[in-house]
Design a protein around this motif. Structure first.
Motif, short mmCIF file in Angstrom:
data_model
loop_
_atom_site.label_atom_id
_atom_site.label_comp_id
_atom_site.label_asym_id
_atom_site.label_seq_id
_atom_site.Cartn_x
_atom_site.Cartn_y
_atom_site.Cartn_z
N GLN A 49 54.18 -34.59 -1.26
CA GLN A 49 55.38 -34.02 -0.62
C GLN A 49 55.66 -32.61 -1.14
N PHE A 50 55.44 -32.38 -2.42
CA PHE A 50 55.61 -31.04 -2.98
C PHE A 50 54.67 -30.05 -2.29
N ILE A 51 53.41 -30.43 -2.11
CA ILE A 51 52.44 -29.56 -1.45
C ILE A 51 52.86 -29.28 -0.01
N ILE A 52 53.32 -30.29 0.70
CA ILE A 52 53.77 -30.11 2.08
C ILE A 52 54.92 -29.12 2.14
N LYS A 53 55.92 -29.31 1.29
CA LYS A 53 57.10 -28.45 1.34
C LYS A 53 56.78 -27.02 0.90
N GLN A 54 55.94 -26.87 -0.10
CA GLN A 54 55.55 -25.51 -0.51
C GLN A 54 54.76 -24.84 0.61
N SER A 55 53.93 -25.59 1.32
CA SER A 55 53.17 -25.04 2.44
C SER A 55 54.10 -24.55 3.54
N GLU A 56 55.14 -25.33 3.82
CA GLU A 56 56.11 -24.92 4.83
C GLU A 56 56.87 -23.68 4.37
N LYS A 57 57.27 -23.67 3.11
CA LYS A 57 58.02 -22.55 2.54
C LYS A 57 57.21 -21.26 2.58
N GLU A 58 55.94 -21.35 2.27
CA GLU A 58 55.07 -20.18 2.24
C GLU A 58 54.44 -19.88 3.59
N ARG A 59 54.80 -20.69 4.59
CA ARG A 59 54.29 -20.53 5.95
C ARG A 59 52.77 -20.54 6.01
N LEU A 60 52.21 -21.51 5.32
CA LEU A 60 50.78 -21.72 5.39
C LEU A 60 50.46 -22.46 6.68
N ALA A 61 49.28 -22.93 6.86
CA ALA A 61 48.81 -23.47 8.13
C ALA A 61 49.52 -24.74 8.59
N LEU A 62 50.16 -25.47 7.68
CA LEU A 62 50.77 -26.74 8.07
C LEU A 62 52.00 -26.53 8.93
N PRO A 63 52.14 -27.28 10.02
CA PRO A 63 53.39 -27.23 10.77
C PRO A 63 54.47 -28.01 10.02
#
Length: 121
Positions: free
Chosen positions: A66-80
């Protein structure tokens, strides 16, 4: 990639190794809920709230995912954007209706107040 997550290379490598172990348990249809995870991960001081979780139980790894998912969203990485954490919070209500308590959340490594945790952080 480590910069986006705020993790050192060694910490991220330990997490990826742990995720791989958890994935292999699930992919080969083994019991994940009470598995002893044989690949310990490193918890950085910035995530000290996770240090109270058992490094050998799946719940810690779910929190790390969940941390990885949220950081990915925060940094606007490839994950929707997704609501994985909220879906995870609903799983016990769906799957843990066992009258004899043969399966418990503590077997998975959950702490007593886990439902109050903001898994989005």
């Amino acid at each position: 990639m480590t910069k986006a997550f705020g993790l050192s290379g060694a910490v991220l490598a330990s997490w990826l190794h742990g995720f791989n172990f958890v994935r292999n348990i699930a992919a080969h249809h083994a019991r994940l809920w009470n598995s002893a995870i044989a690949v310990p991960v490193t918890i950085p001081k910035t995530l000290s709230n996770l240090s109270r979780l058992d490094n050998r139980r799946p719940f810690l790894y779910f929190c790390l995912i969940q941390f990885i998912i949220k950081q990915s969203e925060k940094e606007r990485l490839a994950l929707p954007p997704c609501n994985w954490g909220e879906k995870f919070k609903n799983l016990p209500a769906i799957f843990l209706h066992i009258a004899n308590q043969a399966v418990t959340l503590s077997d998975m490594g959950c702490i007593a107040d886990w439902g109050k945790w903001d898994l989005r952080q």
